[in-house]
Design an enzyme around this catalytic site. Structure first.
Site, PDB file in Angstrom:
ATOM      1  N   TYR A  64       0.855  -1.190   0.000  1.00  0.00           N
ATOM      2  CA  TYR A  64       0.000   0.000   0.000  1.00  0.00           C
ATOM      3  C   TYR A  64       0.884   1.231   0.000  1.00  0.00           C
ATOM      4  O   TYR A  64       1.874   1.286   0.730  1.00  0.00           O
ATOM      5  CB  TYR A  64      -0.915   0.015   1.238  1.00  0.00           C
ATOM      6  N   GLU A  66      -0.474   4.827  -0.456  1.00  0.00           N
ATOM      7  CA  GLU A  66      -1.254   6.062  -0.606  1.00  0.00           C
ATOM      8  C   GLU A  66      -0.386   7.269  -0.303  1.00  0.00           C
ATOM      9  O   GLU A  66       0.461   7.217   0.586  1.00  0.00           O
ATOM     10  CB  GLU A  66      -2.429   6.037   0.381  1.00  0.00           C
ATOM     11  N   ASP A 241      -6.234  15.215 -23.787  1.00  0.00           N
ATOM     12  CA  ASP A 241      -6.224  13.780 -23.502  1.00  0.00           C
ATOM     13  C   ASP A 241      -5.527  13.100 -24.680  1.00  0.00           C
ATOM     14  O   ASP A 241      -6.111  12.921 -25.748  1.00  0.00           O
ATOM     15  CB  ASP A 241      -7.674  13.305 -23.351  1.00  0.00           C
ATOM     16  N   THR A 270      -3.171   7.421 -21.465  1.00  0.00           N
ATOM     17  CA  THR A 270      -2.996   6.033 -21.054  1.00  0.00           C
ATOM     18  C   THR A 270      -1.523   5.717 -21.282  1.00  0.00           C
ATOM     19  O   THR A 270      -0.815   6.459 -21.970  1.00  0.00           O
ATOM     20  CB  THR A 270      -3.814   5.055 -21.919  1.00  0.00           C
ATOM     21  N   ARG A 279      -0.810  -1.484 -18.820  1.00  0.00           N
ATOM     22  CA  ARG A 279      -2.156  -0.919 -18.777  1.00  0.00           C
ATOM     23  C   ARG A 279      -2.213   0.096 -17.632  1.00  0.00           C
ATOM     24  O   ARG A 279      -2.046  -0.256 -16.473  1.00  0.00           O
ATOM     25  CB  ARG A 279      -3.136  -2.068 -18.530  1.00  0.00           C
TER      26      ARG A 279
HETATM   27  C1  LIG Z   1      -8.692   4.862 -24.327  1.00  0.00           C
HETATM   28  C2  LIG Z   1      -9.021   6.244 -23.932  1.00  0.00           C
HETATM   29  C3  LIG Z   1      -9.342   6.577 -22.606  1.00  0.00           C
HETATM   30  C4  LIG Z   1      -9.588   5.529 -21.554  1.00  0.00           C
HETATM   31  O1  LIG Z   1      -8.520   4.784 -21.193  1.00  0.00           O
HETATM   32  P1  LIG Z   1      -8.745   3.530 -20.197  1.00  0.00           P
HETATM   33  O2  LIG Z   1      -7.350   3.170 -19.826  1.00  0.00           O
HETATM   34  O3  LIG Z   1      -9.476   2.500 -20.944  1.00  0.00           O
HETATM   35  O4  LIG Z   1      -9.506   4.039 -19.010  1.00  0.00           O
HETATM   36  C5  LIG Z   1      -9.539   7.904 -22.284  1.00  0.00           C
HETATM   37  N1  LIG Z   1      -9.451   8.863 -23.214  1.00  0.00           N
HETATM   38  C6  LIG Z   1      -9.174   8.589 -24.509  1.00  0.00           C
HETATM   39  C7  LIG Z   1      -9.094   9.701 -25.498  1.00  0.00           C
HETATM   40  C8  LIG Z   1      -8.967   7.265 -24.906  1.00  0.00           C
HETATM   41  O5  LIG Z   1      -8.735   6.993 -26.200  1.00  0.00           O
END
Ligand SMILES: *Cc1c(COP(=O)(O)O)cnc(C)c1O
Length: 478
Positions: A64, A66, A241, A270, A279
């Site tokens: 853990y 945190e 993102d 990601t 992942r």
């Molecule tokens: C794949 C993706 C996510 C989500 O990612 P996870 O790891 O599946 O939660 C978020 N934003 C965008 C633009 C993505 O392509």
């Protein structure tokens, strides 16, 4: 390192697992076989290195941790500190970011951390200010009520889903669509491209707190310098993102106006898509947001996953090597070869091509829905996913598109010649598939017919394409 070491490591691991629950060992082995045999064109998937995979399978999982490096709520985190600090350092160096937070468990979690950080930084809430300086006990019921009211219903402007945006950018199936008052910008119907003047107009009218850039299914570069100017012109925080294209940023294929890191206040990603790590997720940000971002756990995240942070450090170290830049360029070269091959054979592509890692085929030209096309391709050993196209008449379930991406096949070493052959296989399947009908004679959006012998023949050709490029060539489990 000898190739033998990888084989021995995975074989031994399976032997240990098999002694407890053989069905799990079998499933892990079967997954390797399946991944080796399929022509994987899912744009969000990749193959992490053996070193990255192995860094996850150990006792770091038992700890853990945190808090943040050096400031933990649990004792004995010195080794977790080492790997978390290393992963963050590699991330900052790789992307030229002021701050990196490597705890998010996934891309969605990284976005939740970013939303929290932006709300905490930007929303004028005296009650929140009190809560931030840890005078929580001084807050009255009325303060808490005000805090909830002030944080709720803030405005977000992001890319529309059918233009390639992501659920987490304020859409109803995700909590972001329930928390935020959302409006979206689409693409120009004629070109399929983002119309920055329209984005500016929408921002002027809507005055969002957050302008979101980034996508899951847009096959072109995005000019982040212009989006930042738009955000500044209305006082919005600019969030990008880059979940899908982080590998292209890391590999310096996207530079200047197309690199989000110098332009955005906060960037999420990601680590398992084009970046080819474990992942997981990650947040990069400007210094003024760092304190709020670092509160990610326990503010919105469960306890960190130290074993995954160890694997992030390994994968990010790999991405800092010169050969990763070469990999990133080959991803785009391959996507363009695939697009050219499809166009030459008569396919319709959204935006007419690509300048990133993905291609979006509008399969209505073949008389099919995305769902029919996806299943027919799968029958033929070609793994893709259906996806909406702009203004999709078939909605988000059946769709009219097929999204294909090259990061995974590029990792295996396939090149532009094989992409042209892949285009031939895809085009053959789609031209030979016919849409079916419902019992009452109306056209079905799901049923289709494809000659089984042809599907088998295509699947064999797909396997032949892969044969010279074995996945994890050093690993032999038998
Ligand atoms: C794949 C993706 C996510 C989500 O990612 P996870 O790891 O599946 O939660 C978020 N934003 C965008 C633009 C993505 O392509």
């Amino acid at each position: 390192m000898s190739h033998n070491a990888e084989s021995t490591a995975f074989r031994s691991a399976l032997e240990v697992i098999r002694a407890v629950e053989p069905r799990v060992a079998d499933a892990i082995g079967a997954e390797l076989t399946d991944q080796r045999e399929s022509l994987k064109l899912i744009a969000s998937e990749n193959y992490a290195s053996p070193a990255t995979l192995l860094a996850m399978g150990n006792w770091f999982s038992d700890k853990y941790a945190e808090g943040t490096v050096g400031r933990r709520f649990y004792a004995g985190c010195q080794n977790v500190d080492t790997v978390e600090a290393l992963a963050a350092e590699h991330a900052r160096e790789l992307f030229g970011a002021a701050h990196a937070y490597v705890q998010p468990h996934s891309g969605i979690d990284a976005n939740l951390v970013a939303f929290w950080a932006i709300l905490a930084d930007r929303v004028e809430s005296p009650a929140l200010k009190k809560a931030q300086v840890r005078q929580v006990n001084d807050l009255t019921e009325a303060d808490w009520f005000a805090l909830r009211r002030e944080l709720g219903n803030q405005r977000m402007l992001g890319m529309s889903l059918d233009a390639g945006g992501h659920l987490t950018h304020g859409f109803r199936p995700n909590i972001s669509g329930k928390m935020f008052d959302q409006r979206s910008y689409g693409t120009d119907p004629a070109t399929g491209l983002i119309d920055y003047d329209r984005v500016a107009e929408a921002a002027r009218e809507f005055k969002p707190l957050i302008l979101v850039g980034g996508y899951s299914a847009y096959p072109r570069k995005v000019n982040f310098r212009i989006l930042r100017e738009i955000a500044d012109s209305v006082g919005a925080t600019f969030m990008v993102d880059m979940a899908h294209f982080a590998g292209l940023v890391a590999g310096k294929v996207f530079t200047g106006d197309f690199d989000p890191v110098p332009h955005a206040h906060i960037v999420t990603t990601t680590t398992h898509k084009s970046l080819r790590g474990p992942r997981g997720g990650m947040v990069l940000c400007q210094p003024e947001l760092a304190d709020q971002v670092d509160r990610g756990c326990p503010m919105v995240l469960g306890g960190p996953l130290p074993h995954v942070m160890a694997a992030k450090a390994v994968a990010l170290a790999e991405a800092r090597r010169p050969d990763f830049a070469d990999y990133a360029q080959r991803i785009v070269d391959n996507a363009q070869a695939l697009a050219d091959g499809l166009l030459r054979r008569g396919a319709t592509l959204v935006t007419g091509g690509t300048d990133n890692h993905l291609v979006l085929i509008d399969v209505s030209g073949y008389g099919l829905t995305g769902r029919q096309a996806e299943q027919a391709l799968l029958d033929s050993g070609i793994v893709t996913n259906r996806n909406s196209v702009p203004q999709d008449p078939n909605g988000a379930w059946y769709t009219s598109g097929i999204r294909i991406g090259t990061p995974a096949l590029t990792t295996r070493g396939l090149g532009t010649a094989e992409m042209d052959q892949t285009a031939e296989l895809i085009h053959t399947v789609l031209t030979q598939t016919t849409a079916g009908a419902n019992a009452d004679g109306t056209p079905s959006k799901a049923k289709y017919t494809l000659d089984a012998d042809l599907a088998d023949k295509i699947a064999r050709q797909a396997t032949d394409l892969l044969a010279p490029h074995p996945l994890y060539p050093a690993i032999n489990l038998t």
